[in-house]
Write a protein that holds these residues in place. Structure first.
Motif, PDB file in Angstrom:
ATOM      1  N   VAL A  32      59.154 -41.260  -2.356  1.00 53.16           N
ATOM      2  CA  VAL A  32      58.066 -41.477  -1.403  1.00 53.16           C
ATOM      3  C   VAL A  32      58.496 -42.416  -0.284  1.00 53.16           C
ATOM      4  CG1 VAL A  32      55.701 -42.315  -1.116  1.00 53.16           C
ATOM      5  CG2 VAL A  32      56.309 -40.996  -3.159  1.00 53.16           C
ATOM      6  N   ARG A  33      59.236 -43.464  -0.617  1.00 54.81           N
ATOM      7  CA  ARG A  33      59.693 -44.401   0.423  1.00 54.81           C
ATOM      8  C   ARG A  33      60.558 -43.704   1.473  1.00 54.81           C
ATOM      9  NH1 ARG A  33      61.189 -48.947  -4.041  1.00 54.81           N
ATOM     10  NH2 ARG A  33      59.153 -50.024  -4.104  1.00 54.81           N
ATOM     11  N   ALA A  34      61.347 -42.750   1.038  1.00 56.79           N
ATOM     12  CA  ALA A  34      62.215 -42.034   1.977  1.00 56.79           C
ATOM     13  C   ALA A  34      61.410 -41.172   2.943  1.00 56.79           C
ATOM     14  CB  ALA A  34      63.202 -41.164   1.205  1.00 56.79           C
ATOM     15  N   GLU A  35      60.205 -40.758   2.523  1.00 58.22           N
ATOM     16  CA  GLU A  35      59.399 -39.845   3.331  1.00 58.22           C
ATOM     17  C   GLU A  35      58.323 -40.554   4.146  1.00 58.22           C
ATOM     18  OE1 GLU A  35      59.472 -36.399   3.513  1.00 58.22           O
ATOM     19  OE2 GLU A  35      61.274 -36.256   2.267  1.00 58.22           O
ATOM     20  N   PHE A  36      57.758 -41.641   3.600  1.00 59.94           N
ATOM     21  CA  PHE A  36      56.565 -42.248   4.205  1.00 59.94           C
ATOM     22  C   PHE A  36      56.964 -43.184   5.349  1.00 59.94           C
ATOM     23  CE2 PHE A  36      52.015 -42.489   2.871  1.00 59.94           C
ATOM     24  CZ  PHE A  36      51.556 -43.100   4.016  1.00 59.94           C
ATOM     25  N   LYS A  37      56.809 -42.708   6.577  1.00 68.47           N
ATOM     26  CA  LYS A  37      57.158 -43.493   7.763  1.00 68.47           C
ATOM     27  C   LYS A  37      55.948 -44.195   8.381  1.00 68.47           C
ATOM     28  CE  LYS A  37      61.259 -41.812   7.231  1.00 68.47           C
ATOM     29  NZ  LYS A  37      62.283 -42.625   6.539  1.00 68.47           N
ATOM     30  N   GLY A  38      54.755 -43.703   8.079  1.00 67.70           N
ATOM     31  CA  GLY A  38      53.542 -44.291   8.644  1.00 67.70           C
ATOM     32  C   GLY A  38      53.133 -43.693   9.977  1.00 67.70           C
ATOM     33  N   ASP A  39      53.929 -42.781  10.517  1.00 65.73           N
ATOM     34  CA  ASP A  39      53.642 -42.233  11.849  1.00 65.73           C
ATOM     35  C   ASP A  39      52.354 -41.412  11.860  1.00 65.73           C
ATOM     36  OD1 ASP A  39      55.941 -43.397  12.834  1.00 65.73           O
ATOM     37  OD2 ASP A  39      57.168 -41.609  12.493  1.00 65.73           O
ATOM     38  N   LEU A  40      52.216 -40.481  10.911  1.00 65.34           N
ATOM     39  CA  LEU A  40      51.018 -39.655  10.873  1.00 65.34           C
ATOM     40  C   LEU A  40      49.790 -40.497  10.523  1.00 65.34           C
ATOM     41  CD1 LEU A  40      49.544 -36.980  11.048  1.00 65.34           C
ATOM     42  CD2 LEU A  40      50.241 -36.503   8.672  1.00 65.34           C
ATOM     43  N   ALA A  41      49.951 -41.445   9.615  1.00 65.59           N
ATOM     44  CA  ALA A  41      48.833 -42.322   9.258  1.00 65.59           C
ATOM     45  C   ALA A  41      48.336 -43.085  10.489  1.00 65.59           C
ATOM     46  CB  ALA A  41      49.256 -43.295   8.161  1.00 65.59           C
ATOM     47  N   TYR A  42      49.266 -43.613  11.268  1.00 66.54           N
ATOM     48  CA  TYR A  42      48.902 -44.388  12.460  1.00 66.54           C
ATOM     49  C   TYR A  42      48.322 -43.479  13.548  1.00 66.54           C
ATOM     50  CZ  TYR A  42      49.200 -48.045  16.011  1.00 66.54           C
ATOM     51  OH  TYR A  42      48.892 -48.967  16.984  1.00 66.54           O
ATOM     52  N   GLU A  43      48.944 -42.328  13.753  1.00 69.35           N
ATOM     53  CA  GLU A  43      48.452 -41.398  14.774  1.00 69.35           C
ATOM     54  C   GLU A  43      47.038 -40.939  14.430  1.00 69.35           C
ATOM     55  OE1 GLU A  43      49.721 -37.067  16.751  1.00 69.35           O
ATOM     56  OE2 GLU A  43      50.768 -37.836  14.968  1.00 69.35           O
ATOM     57  N   THR A  44      46.794 -40.665  13.176  1.00 72.44           N
ATOM     58  CA  THR A  44      45.459 -40.252  12.744  1.00 72.44           C
ATOM     59  C   THR A  44      44.459 -41.382  12.904  1.00 72.44           C
ATOM     60  OG1 THR A  44      46.406 -38.682  11.168  1.00 72.44           O
ATOM     61  CG2 THR A  44      44.129 -39.365  10.787  1.00 72.44           C
ATOM     62  N   THR A  45      44.872 -42.597  12.552  1.00 69.29           N
ATOM     63  CA  THR A  45      43.993 -43.754  12.739  1.00 69.29           C
ATOM     64  C   THR A  45      43.588 -43.887  14.201  1.00 69.29           C
ATOM     65  OG1 THR A  45      44.994 -44.928  10.868  1.00 69.29           O
ATOM     66  CG2 THR A  45      43.823 -46.260  12.478  1.00 69.29           C
TER      67      THR A  45
END
Length: 579
Positions: A32-45
């Motif tokens: 999961v750490r290798a995949e989870f960059k936070g970009d989609l989470a932030y863009e959606t926020t």
């Protein structure tokens, strides 16, 4: 002394596990750490937080379609066209709303004679009460009547006038309607918002749905409140109010996405994030984090890097309402929900908002006796009773995993006793293990300063990583996992009992009741006795003699430890009486 009692058990337990399958916990975190960059989470926020969101309104529905579009991009197939071979599916549930939906359009509040408005909605979008009706298009002008308390409300004439009060609107709304006031202007920001520092913040307020009435309400910032009160001191004050809102029939939408388990598909873990509310952290961050989790889980599944024995469900909807309905409308499905986790306010930049990330625990004795390292948030919670307890390994399992991510990312993780108020409560009411991931204290909570600049992509990433890695471990749990979690739960029991014993010793030194301190120790004993047994849910109906033996051994040693501690407390009390 407690450690000496438990060391032989832990040693024997470790020997008993030598031939068990190695833990895949580290693998899940690595994946999961290798995949989870936070970009989609932030863009959606960012996308969701631009809207004032209420079930059925434009912002809520646009957020639903954003989620659906990204689920499709990740490979989820709409249930209505899916085949039996499709493991990744989603649906948008539609239901009529009992009351019309609502959204703000524009608002302005000015003191007659002043050139600078008190408030405008372009900079204070929470100034208009949720469910507020519109004023006439040109606005209204009215005298301000300052209401100090309910007695004041009874005495003063308010017909065709505008009420100003620092009480809750609930205390004045009905009487204001009956006495034909034009509307209300209120101020009551709580101290945790630090209003003298955050002078422009307005915490959103609400009226009952304005279906048969046409009442409006304006909430003030600290700055606007001080200006208005200063003007009232000078004498009679008139204000001009213009409010434009939309109130219209609509439907309620809920998104449900599933990655179907391949061995025990009816058993599931449910993540829930609510869409409604106007803020960025509350709860656009929960929406965004959960969407990136769903996307990563889909990608890992499609690449064959993970499998799921049980079903993983993601739910987005109206807070508590959607989650509770998901549980209640299908009894057979509800019986197979093994875990429920709520993501609510999960992306805060705590250097700006204050507070810390918190795991709100399932009801345990710390929600009855809150002491030592346990602390309620400033949200607060009622004192629970022993009948409210929900003993289960989920508390310690999630805390342990999030602490691991905290150590890895140098990220602070704390806990608070149960308080309620979010999507974890429907799970608990249905006796489904459930807890809350959130932040508090937050000096911008429910205010129009809860904006994207208060959100941390790193926090989104940390919460999403730990939540998804934990879910994968639970979804694929078996006897080996149960044994590992039993050991972790025992280690937590060691720490807790030692802490409670030391706290009780101190309380006795200060004159506390021995009976009460014994009651506390027995409550934690009962919590962990049942918590140890709860790991059996990972093997279901399968018989596991070794696991059951380890549970019984753990329970026996726990009882011995509590007996020892209580005898020490009794000896201390007896000695203090002799002295």
């Amino acid at each position: 002394m407690l450690n000496k009692i438990w060391i032989p058990l832990l040693f024997l337990f470790s020997l008993g596990c030598e031939n068990e399958k190695p833990s895949n916990e580290k693998d899940y975190f690595d994946l999961v750490r290798a995949e989870f960059k936070g970009d989609l989470a932030y863009e959606t926020t960012a996308y969701v937080s631009q809207y004032w969101r209420v079930a059925g309104n434009t912002g809520f529905n646009n957020s639903v379609h954003w989620i659906a579009n990204h689920l499709e991009q990740a490979g989820y197939v709409l249930e209505s066209v899916a085949t039996s071979k499709d493991r990744l599916t989603y649906r948008i549930e539609k239901r009529p709303l009992k009351y019309p939906t609502w959204e703000p359009v524009n608002a302005n509040l000015s003191i007659v004679g002043d050139s600078v408005p008190l408030l405008i909605s372009e900079t204070n979008r929470n100034m208009t009460y949720l469910n507020s009706a519109s004023t006439p298009s040109k606005g209204v002008v009215g005298d301000i009547v300052h209401i100090l308390d309910t007695l004041d409300l009874e005495k003063k004439s308010i017909k065709d006038k505008i009420i100003f009060t620092e009480m809750s609107s609930r205390e004045v709304y009905k009487k204001a309607l009956d006495k034909m006031a034009l509307g209300i202007i209120t101020y009551n920001n709580p101290s945790y918002l630090q209003p003298e520092k955050n002078k422009t913040s307005i915490q959103f307020r609400s009226l009952p749905p304005q279906v048969e009435t046409h009442f409006w309400g304006i909430a003030l910032s600290y700055e606007a409140n001080e200006r208005l009160k200063a003007n009232l001191i000078k004498g009679k004050t008139k204000v001009q109010v213009a409010v434009e809102t939309k109130i219209y029939p609509s439907e309620e939408l809920t998104v449900v996405a599933n990655i179907k388990g391949d061995k025990i598909p009816k058993e599931r873990l449910v993540f829930s994030a609510h869409i409604q509310e106007p803020g960025a952290n509350d709860n656009a961050t929960g929406v965004g984090t959960q969407l990136e989790m769903a996307t990563i889980a889909a990608n890992l599944h499609k690449k064959g890097e993970i499998h799921m024995d049980r079903t993983l469900t993601f739910l987005w909807g109206d807070e508590i309402v959607s989650t509770q309905r998901y549980i209640e409308e299908d009894e057979e499905r509800a019986e197979k929900i093994k875990w429920g986790i709520s993501l609510d306010m999960v992306g805060e930049n705590t250097a700006i908002t204050g507070g810390s990330f918190l795991i709100e625990k399932m009801p345990d004795p710390s929600a009855i006796w809150t002491r030592g390292n346990d602390k309620h948030s400033e949200w607060g919670g009622r004192v629970l009773s022993l009948k409210d307890m929900k003993p289960h390994y989920l508390n310690d399992f999630i805390i342990d995993n999030f602490k691991k991510q905290g150590e890895f990312a140098h990220w602070e993780v704390n806990t608070n006793p149960f308080e309620g108020g979010s999507d974890h409560t429907p799970f608990l009411r249905a006796n489904i293990p459930g807890l809350l991931l959130w932040h508090f204290t937050d000096q911008f909570y429910h205010t129009d300063n809860d904006k994207l600049d208060k959100v941390s992509k790193e926090t989104l990433k940390n919460v999403g990583t730990a939540a998804l890695a934990s879910a994968l471990q639970l979804l694929n749990s078996n006897e080996s996992t149960a044994l590992q979690i039993l050991q972790k739960t025992k280690e937590s029991a060691i720490e807790r009992l030692e802490e409670e014993f030391n706290l009780s010793k101190t309380e006795l030194d200060h004159g506390a009741s021995l009976k009460e301190e014994i009651k506390i120790m027995k409550a934690w004993e009962d919590w962990y006795l049942k918590g140890f047994s709860s790991v059996l849910d990972m093997v279901g109906t399968s018989k596991s003699n070794f696991l059951e033996k380890q549970i019984l051994n753990s329970q026996d040693e726990l009882k011995k430890s509590v007996t020892y501690y209580i005898s020490e407390l009794k000896a201390q009390k007896k000695l203090s009486k002799q002295l």
